[in-house]
Design a protein around this motif. Structure first.
Motif: not given
Length: 253
Positions: A136, A89-90, A138, A132-133, A86
């Motif tokens: 996200s 990716i942030d 995205h 989490a992906v 997490s």
């Protein structure tokens, strides 16, 4: 079209993936956990940088603007896998698409065919990272990889001559080169926000498979002490039908 791709995890799978991506004209940045490994990546034309569990914010500015982020490191490399992913990716642009190399081990052990809607072990650390992906914000693609093999990393090398169980159990494996091909196929796809199984369509029994591979390598057969059940058979039909993907590597070699 050339893409800027950041690859987190340049080991057994990630390094040949990074080399292949460069050969196809992409700009590749790759993480390593030691200065020596960073240097070796640079020598292979991968723009290496240091990144590890205790250095989560060390993402180069140019990496944060990548077209694609490929997350390819296992839970064993992290003290809090989902949190680390997490935080990772942030740090990237909202336009960066994320590919996560997950595992078919997230599925519960059942007898029968398992597709992407199969029953999940929701406490599995890899599944928590999938979540989490997904959350996200995205665009993402999750690739659930079966057991990874190549000419040098093969389970018969550990099972040869040893006692093992479940002779009837189905084998769910995939060659490293087919995984690299699946990732590269997704890179050119317009279909995102989805999950694919990546597993060879060959599903012999464990006894048939390991006995034949022992013969191919001139090794003693494993000793099967129980028949067990057929177990799960991972289906990659969605990958084949949606992306037109073809598996080119046999698991017998």
């Amino acid at each position: 079209m050339e893409k800027r791709i950041t690859l987190i995890g340049c080991g057994w799978l990630g390094l040949p993936l990074g080399i292949s991506l460069i050969e196809k004209g992409n700009d590749v940045l790759g993480s390593a956990q030691s200065p020596e490994k960073v240097e070796s990546l640079i020598n292979l034309r991968i723009n290496g940088f240091l990144y590890s569990d205790d250095n989560l914010a060390n993402i180069p500015t140019e990496a944060k603007l990548s077209d694609i982020l490929i997350i390819n490191f296992p839970p064993s490399k992290s003290t809090d896998y989902a949190k680390q992913v997490s935080v990772l990716i942030d740090q990237f642009s909202a336009e960066t698409k994320v590919i996560f190399t997950s595992s078919t081990s997230v599925y519960k052990d059942i007898d029968g065919l398992v597709n992407e809607q199969g029953d999940i072990n929701e406490t599995h650390p890899v599944y928590l990272v999938e979540q989490a992906v997904i959350h996200s914000h995205h665009d993402f693609c999750i690739l659930r990889l079966a057991g990874l093999i190549d000419e040098y990393r093969h389970p018969i090398n550990f099972l040869s001559g040893r006692e093992t169980q479940n002779a009837l159990g189905k084998v769910n494996l995939v060659h490293k080169l087919d995984v690299i091909s699946a990732i590269e196929t997704q890179l050119s796809s317009t279909k995102w926000n989805t999950i694919y199984n990546v597993c060879s369509p060959e599903h012999p029994s464990r006894k048939e498979y390991y006995s034949k591979n022992a013969d191919l390598k001139g090794l003693p057969h494993p000793i099967f002490t129980s028949e067990g059940t057929v177990g799960k058979e991972i289906s990659s039909q969605k990958l084949i039908e949606t992306l037109g993907f073809q598996f080119n590597q046999s698991i017998f070699f």
